[in-house]
Design a protein around this motif. Sequence first.
Motif, short mmCIF file in Angstrom:
data_model
loop_
_atom_site.label_atom_id
_atom_site.label_comp_id
_atom_site.label_asym_id
_atom_site.label_seq_id
_atom_site.Cartn_x
_atom_site.Cartn_y
_atom_site.Cartn_z
N ILE A 149 0.86 -1.19 0.00
CA ILE A 149 0.00 0.00 0.00
C ILE A 149 0.90 1.24 0.00
CG2 ILE A 149 -2.08 -0.95 1.07
CD1 ILE A 149 -1.12 0.12 3.76
N GLY A 172 -11.69 -2.78 -3.42
CA GLY A 172 -10.62 -2.83 -4.40
C GLY A 172 -10.37 -4.26 -4.80
N CYS A 216 -4.76 -5.55 -4.06
CA CYS A 216 -4.56 -4.11 -4.00
C CYS A 216 -4.11 -3.65 -2.61
CB CYS A 216 -5.82 -3.36 -4.42
SG CYS A 216 -7.10 -3.35 -3.16
N LYS A 263 -5.73 -4.61 0.56
CA LYS A 263 -6.78 -4.45 1.58
C LYS A 263 -6.38 -5.12 2.90
CE LYS A 263 -9.98 -6.40 -1.01
NZ LYS A 263 -9.14 -6.73 -2.19
N HIS A 318 -14.05 -6.93 -2.03
CA HIS A 318 -13.62 -6.70 -3.41
C HIS A 318 -14.85 -6.47 -4.30
CE1 HIS A 318 -14.38 -11.10 -3.36
NE2 HIS A 318 -14.90 -10.82 -4.53
N LEU A 329 -9.77 1.55 -3.42
CA LEU A 329 -8.34 1.32 -3.62
C LEU A 329 -8.16 0.68 -4.99
CD1 LEU A 329 -7.19 -0.32 -0.27
CD2 LEU A 329 -7.21 2.09 -0.87
N SER A 330 -7.17 1.12 -5.71
CA SER A 330 -6.94 0.56 -7.02
C SER A 330 -5.46 0.53 -7.28
CB SER A 330 -7.68 1.40 -8.06
OG SER A 330 -6.92 1.49 -9.23
N LYS A 331 -5.03 -0.45 -8.04
CA LYS A 331 -3.59 -0.65 -8.14
C LYS A 331 -2.99 -0.07 -9.41
CE LYS A 331 -0.21 -3.58 -6.26
NZ LYS A 331 0.06 -4.70 -5.41
N SER A 332 -3.81 0.16 -10.43
CA SER A 332 -3.19 0.59 -11.67
C SER A 332 -3.87 1.84 -12.21
CB SER A 332 -3.29 -0.53 -12.69
OG SER A 332 -4.66 -0.77 -12.96
N TRP A 364 -1.25 4.47 -7.73
CA TRP A 364 -2.17 4.40 -6.61
C TRP A 364 -3.26 5.44 -6.74
CZ3 TRP A 364 -3.05 0.77 -3.35
CH2 TRP A 364 -2.06 -0.20 -3.22
N GLN A 385 -6.80 6.76 -4.79
CA GLN A 385 -7.68 6.60 -3.65
C GLN A 385 -8.71 7.71 -3.71
OE1 GLN A 385 -6.39 7.65 0.20
NE2 GLN A 385 -8.51 7.34 0.84
#
Length: 228
Positions: A23, A40, A44, A46, A195, A210-213, A216, A218
């Motif tokens: 994170i 998310g 990601c 969590k 999720h 939350l998202s990874k791509s 980051w 938010q």
Amino acid sequence: DNLLTVTGLRKVYDSSTGSVEAIGDITFRMDAGELVCIVGPSGCGKTTLLKCISGLLKPTSGSVELRGRPVTSPPPNMALVFQEYGRSLYPWLTVRGNVELPLKHKYPSRSERGRLVEDALRAVGLDHAAASYPWQLSGGMQQRVAIARAVAYQPEVLIMDEPFAAVDAQTRADLEDLVRALHRERGMSILFVTHDIDESVYLGERVVVLSKSPTWVQEDVHVDLPDD
Ligand code: ADP
Ligand code: ADP
């Protein structure tokens, strides 16, 4: 009434094969009595975020405060409910015994514990099953026991990590309604991680995404809930 403040939280796992930023720079706050969802995709961060919030894991940087006090040991006044309900219940204790066990230090009075247990079992609709053993119950009922245990403990915040990912759709809908009722009727502060976007929008007054791509992201999304 500020309950939980997460500021610039970042966690990097180091291992022999390299380091993973699980994170990066998460900031949000939660008021007492709120039901906040964190949503998310898998991977990601969590679980890492929840471990940092509950003091199980030390963040690389950033801070977590519960009512203005930093969350470090001793354990904060929180209760956790996980997906793996079966593993969190003691098979040799009855439903009543499972709900009462964590109360022993916090509530030395036996009669007060009894009152809290009966009240919590009623709240989750399990008063008739107090003398049963967990293995005699369905998965959904076992998850109700885990929730009753958290309710009886009267934590400042109840943290739920994908609690209904392993139950069938109808049971899940019933349990989601139970969570909403605990929040609305008892004013419990609940941080609910999933999720599933639909679940987060159904449950949350506020949803933290939350998202990874590609990097980051938010966002604090405000959702207007329909009145029941
Ligand atoms: P989620 O709960 O959203 O699936 P996690 O917090 O479990 O996400 O994992 C986030 C990222 O951190 C993933 O890439 C995962 O592989 C990595 N990760 C999680 N725990 C560890 C660990 N103990 N050591 C190294 N990497 C980890
Ligand atoms: P979940 O998907 O429920 O978050 P996982 O099965 O991914 O859980 O992870 C189980 C455990 O392994 C967690 O304690 C997590 O921190 C750890 N873990 C996850 N990913 C990694 C990884 N890449 N390296 C080492 N440990 C990991």
